[in-house]
Write a protein that holds these residues in place. Structure first.
Motif, mmCIF file in Angstrom:
data_model
loop_
_atom_site.group_PDB
_atom_site.id
_atom_site.type_symbol
_atom_site.label_atom_id
_atom_site.label_comp_id
_atom_site.label_asym_id
_atom_site.label_seq_id
_atom_site.Cartn_x
_atom_site.Cartn_y
_atom_site.Cartn_z
ATOM 1 N N UNK A 1 49.066 48.132 34.296
ATOM 2 C CA UNK A 1 49.162 46.817 33.643
ATOM 3 C C UNK A 1 49.513 45.699 34.606
ATOM 4 N N UNK A 2 50.452 45.947 35.530
ATOM 5 C CA UNK A 2 50.851 44.900 36.462
ATOM 6 C C UNK A 2 49.712 44.522 37.392
ATOM 7 N N UNK A 3 49.035 45.505 37.945
ATOM 8 C CA UNK A 3 47.934 45.228 38.867
ATOM 9 C C UNK A 3 46.731 44.631 38.131
ATOM 10 N N UNK A 4 46.536 45.029 36.867
ATOM 11 C CA UNK A 4 45.427 44.469 36.100
ATOM 12 C C UNK A 4 45.639 42.967 35.867
ATOM 13 N N UNK A 5 46.864 42.556 35.574
ATOM 14 C CA UNK A 5 47.153 41.133 35.404
ATOM 15 C C UNK A 5 46.988 40.376 36.723
ATOM 16 N N UNK A 6 47.413 41.000 37.795
ATOM 17 C CA UNK A 6 47.295 40.339 39.102
ATOM 18 C C UNK A 6 45.836 40.199 39.520
ATOM 19 N N UNK A 7 44.978 41.146 39.130
ATOM 20 C CA UNK A 7 43.550 41.066 39.495
ATOM 21 C C UNK A 7 42.904 39.841 38.898
ATOM 22 N N UNK B 1 44.932 36.949 37.697
ATOM 23 C CA UNK B 1 45.702 35.745 38.008
ATOM 24 C C UNK B 1 45.876 35.532 39.503
ATOM 25 N N UNK B 2 46.130 36.583 40.254
ATOM 26 C CA UNK B 2 46.410 36.429 41.700
ATOM 27 C C UNK B 2 45.815 37.619 42.432
ATOM 28 N N UNK B 3 44.506 37.676 42.656
ATOM 29 C CA UNK B 3 43.856 38.830 43.285
ATOM 30 C C UNK B 3 44.389 39.122 44.685
ATOM 31 N N UNK B 4 44.870 38.084 45.372
ATOM 32 C CA UNK B 4 45.326 38.324 46.740
ATOM 33 C C UNK B 4 46.591 39.185 46.780
ATOM 34 N N UNK B 5 47.327 39.250 45.668
ATOM 35 C CA UNK B 5 48.546 40.062 45.662
ATOM 36 C C UNK B 5 48.237 41.557 45.690
ATOM 37 N N UNK B 6 47.045 41.931 45.286
ATOM 38 C CA UNK B 6 46.722 43.367 45.274
ATOM 39 C C UNK B 6 46.714 43.944 46.678
ATOM 40 N N UNK B 7 46.262 43.135 47.656
ATOM 41 C CA UNK B 7 46.256 43.648 49.032
ATOM 42 C C UNK B 7 47.680 43.931 49.510
ATOM 43 N N UNK B 8 48.653 43.109 49.032
ATOM 44 C CA UNK B 8 50.039 43.330 49.438
ATOM 45 C C UNK B 8 50.653 44.530 48.716
ATOM 46 N N UNK B 9 50.086 44.848 47.560
ATOM 47 C CA UNK B 9 50.619 45.992 46.797
ATOM 48 C C UNK B 9 49.965 47.315 47.166
ATOM 49 N N UNK B 10 48.989 47.293 47.996
ATOM 50 C CA UNK B 10 48.298 48.535 48.378
ATOM 51 C C UNK B 10 49.304 49.480 49.047
#
Length: 726
Positions: free
Chosen positions: A667-673, A675-684
């Motif tokens: 759920x958290x990563x789905x919302x970020x995808x 609203x803020x796609x660039x945050x996914x690279x930091x969460x990898x």
């Protein structure tokens, strides 16, 4: 002048000279009278003084009798101790006596049969007229020894036998040690005696050689406890340990029965290992207990012959056939000639009285080792039976008086006379039966005086119309029966079986309680898995290897407990598929860390690399999710530690290039995808790499995580296939 003198003398009495002669005559008569009176008083007092003389000054008939026996045979064994020292043992004593290499004379007499053993040995030696080593034994061992005219360390040997052997060694063993010490010579014998005395003084008393009935009961009780307690303890403790291992952290859960796949079962020989061990232990205890508790006798006494058991009664019966008063010649003399004469007169008068009859008096010791086991009633009945055969005139009816010169007790038994029998045995005055204080202090217990009082009591005893006989004595225990111990598997053996079973149950309950407490403490102290809702927020992006290792262990333990807790309930409710799915993932996690669930090994994680630890975490969490009914087969593709996914999107998680990938997202990563796609690279998620570098979790070579994008079930299958290859 002559005429005057003559006249004077003739014409009147010579007053002075006549008085002197009369006075002289009177003195002579008085002297004769005093002499006659003194002589008469002396003669009258002589019998009284002889009667009042102590036993020690009377003629030593005992010593003379024993000297005659030793003259016939240098070893004399009394017939009064057949249960302990049968007369048939005389050759054994004679064989041992040859080792002394000096003339040896052996007397075996009842204990306390003499008031002065040294005087007895000396008196026997004087009457025998032969030099040698004289040894006196009783039922316990060597009591006194003395050497006359020969060189032998008699006292040192006696001291050694007294202090080196236990009190129950027996006379033959005591005499054997005695002669061995004598054969060593005076110097070595004295040194050995001093050493034995020193050890005894330091409380080093020798241990008993034999046990009694109470000891055998204790042995039987212990054997019964061991026979049930030990095997049952093995079975119950094994059960407690098995149950505890399933409930302890990191214990392997049971495999579901109906998961559609073959179940790895424990080999049959392993299932039978614990029961087989318990059975083998029981058999071993049953076979070894008789070897450990191998005593069969209470003492060293050999089994007497029938002749040994009847020798004394026959001797006394022959004596009574000649004289109604029989005094034991082996014991100190307690009746003098005057007392014997008076007793014979009283017996003769009683026989002529109305309702009277024969009276047989035996003055012999009564000990537990004799043929009657110390029972005066049995002794009197046996003497009567034997006397009837000696006389050959039918039953030898009469009053049988049993007097013990050692204790001073007197018992009376009526057999066939017209007297009331019960009062003679139960109502006999204590002054006659047991004596008073004077009798206790006297060496002879005043038996002569008390027997005379007994005859007076018999003269006054009430008569009956018909002859009566006292009692019907029971048979004395046989020597073999008396000296034998009960069987080991008897008496207290059966209560011991019950106590052993109860003790095993109590011990198992105690162990189960302790293991339960320990398991509860361990479960309380171990880390708690993060709740699913908190996983995306609290899971690190760059976890350390220690974090991965600790989390993997925690998740495995949680999955372990969850499967154990719900396995039985789910199978009972028909939800086998849910348990099977959970087990399938848990088993894959165990295989990754080389945990053999069939052997119930603890899932330790040493040596696993970070990628493997991450796969273990994913599989363990998926196993718990399956138990909760979560059928989601995918986890977050950005960071698998975030937990299950809720959707799929094309996202770009690499900083290089514009390539996008279809990933399952939490759920958290789905919302970020959105609203803020660039945050996914930091969460990898990255894992520790070589030389301190970090690498994406799905890039390490050989990692099982390369199939994680295809689903958790595919990951479990890949792990199982890899395990079969290896």
């Amino acid at each position: 002048m002559r005429g005057l003198a003559t006249r004077t003398a003739a014409g009147r009495p010579p007053t002075h000279h006549t008085a002197s002669s009369a006075f002289r005559l009177l003195l002579i008569l008085c002297g004769l009278t005093v002499l006659l009176l003194t002589s008469a008083a002396t003669l009258a007092a002589a019998p009284a003084r002889a009667a009042d003389a102590p036993a020690a000054s009377r003629p030593p008939a005992q010593a003379a009798y024993l000297a005659d026996r030793l003259r016939e045979n240098p070893v004399h064994v009394t017939d009064q101790l057949p249960r302990e020292v049968p007369p048939s043992m005389a050759p054994d004593f004679a064989r041992l006596a040859e080792r002394t290499r000096v003339p040896t004379y052996v007397l075996v007499l009842p204990g306390q049969s003499t008031s002065g053993e040294d005087d007895l040995l000396g008196a026997v030696h004087d009457r025998l007229g032969r030099d040698g080593l004289f040894v006196l034994l009783d039922e316990s061992g060597v009591r006194q020894a003395a050497a006359y005219g020969v060189r032998a360390p008699a006292e040192a040997a006696r001291t050694t036998a007294a202090f080196e052997l236990p009190y129950d060694a027996g006379p033959l063993r005591s005499f054997e040690l005695f002669v061995d010490v004598v054969a060593q010579g005076p110097e070595r014998a004295k040194a050995r005696a001093d050493a034995a005395h020193e050890r005894f003084r330091d409380d080093h008393e020798p241990e008993r050689m034999y046990i009694g009935p109470s000891d055998r009961q204790n042995q039987s009780f212990v054997t019964g406890i061991a026979l049930t307690g030990v095997p049952l303890t093995i079975l119950l403790l094994a059960l407690c340990v098995r149950r505890a291992r399933r409930r302890f952290p990191r214990a392997a859960p049971p495999r579901p029965k109906d998961d559609g796949r073959p179940t790895a079962t424990r080999p049959k020989w392993r299932r039978l290992l614990v029961p087989g061990l318990a059975l083998a232990t029981a058999v071993a205890i049953a076979l070894t207990a008789p070897l450990v508790f191998d005593q069969t006798k209470r003492g060293p006494a050999p089994l007497p012959t029938s002749g040994d058991m009847t020798a004394r009664v026959e001797r006394i019966a022959k004596g009574l056939a000649q004289d109604p008063v029989y005094a034991d010649p082996e014991s100190p003399r307690v009746l003098d000639e005057a007392e014997l004469s008076g007793l014979h007169d009283r017996i003769e008068r009683f026989g002529r009285s109305e309702g009277g009859g024969p009276v047989y008096v035996t003055v012999v010791p009564h000990l537990s080792e004799d043929e009657s086991a110390g029972d005066g009633e049995l002794f009197a009945a046996a003497v009567r039976t034997k006397l009837s055969r000696v006389d050959g005139v039918g039953e030898a009816d009469g009053v049988y008086v049993v007097a013990d010169p050692l204790t001073g007790y007197i018992d009376v038994f009526n057999h066939g006379l017209r007297l009331e029998s019960l009062p003679l045995n139960f109502d006999l005055p204590e002054s006659i039966a047991y004596g008073d204080d004077r009798a206790d202090e006297a060496d002879d217990h005043l038996l002569g005086e008390r027997l005379d009082a007994l005859m007076t009591y018999l003269d006054e005893a009430p008569r009956t119309d018909e002859p009566t006989t006292f009692g019907n004595p029971a048979r004395a225990p046989g020597p073999k029966e008396e000296n034998s111990l009960p069987p080991l598997f008897a008496t207290d053996f059966w209560p011991g079986l019950f106590v052993g079973a109860v003790a095993a149950l109590l011990l198992a309950g105690l162990v189960a309680g302790v293991l339960g407490i320990v398991g509860a403490v361990l479960r309380r102290r171990r880390p708690t898995p993060l709740p699913p809702d908190a996983l995306p927020l609290l899971s690190p992006t760059e976890p350390s290897e220690e974090y991965l290792r600790r989390t993997a262990r925690t998740e495995l333990e949680a999955a372990d407990e969850a499967i154990i807790a719900e396995a039985d309930e789910a199978q009972a409710g028909g939800e086998v598929s849910r348990i099977a799915a959970a087990w399938d993932r848990f088993e894959a996690a165990m295989l990754l860390i080389d945990g053999d669930v069939d052997e119930e090994r603890s899932p330790q994680t040493p040596g696993a690399d970070p990628a493997t630890l991450l796969a273990v975490i994913v599989l363990a969490r998926a196993s718990r999710n399956a138990l909760d009914g979560d059928t989601n087969d995918r986890c977050c593709g950005v960071n698998p530690l975030h937990g299950p996914s809720v959707g799929r999107r094309h996202v770009r998680v690499s900083a290089e290039g514009n390539r996008r990938r279809m990933l399952s997202l939490c759920p958290l990563c789905l919302d970020s995808a959105t609203a803020a796609p660039h945050e996914l690279r930091e969460r990898k998620l990255t894992l520790p790499g070589p030389a301190g570098t970090r690498v994406p979790y799905d890039e390490p070579e050989g990692s099982p995580l390369w199939v994680l994008s295809d689903g958790i079930s595919r990951l479990a299958s890949a792990v199982r296939e890899s395990s079969r290859v290896h």
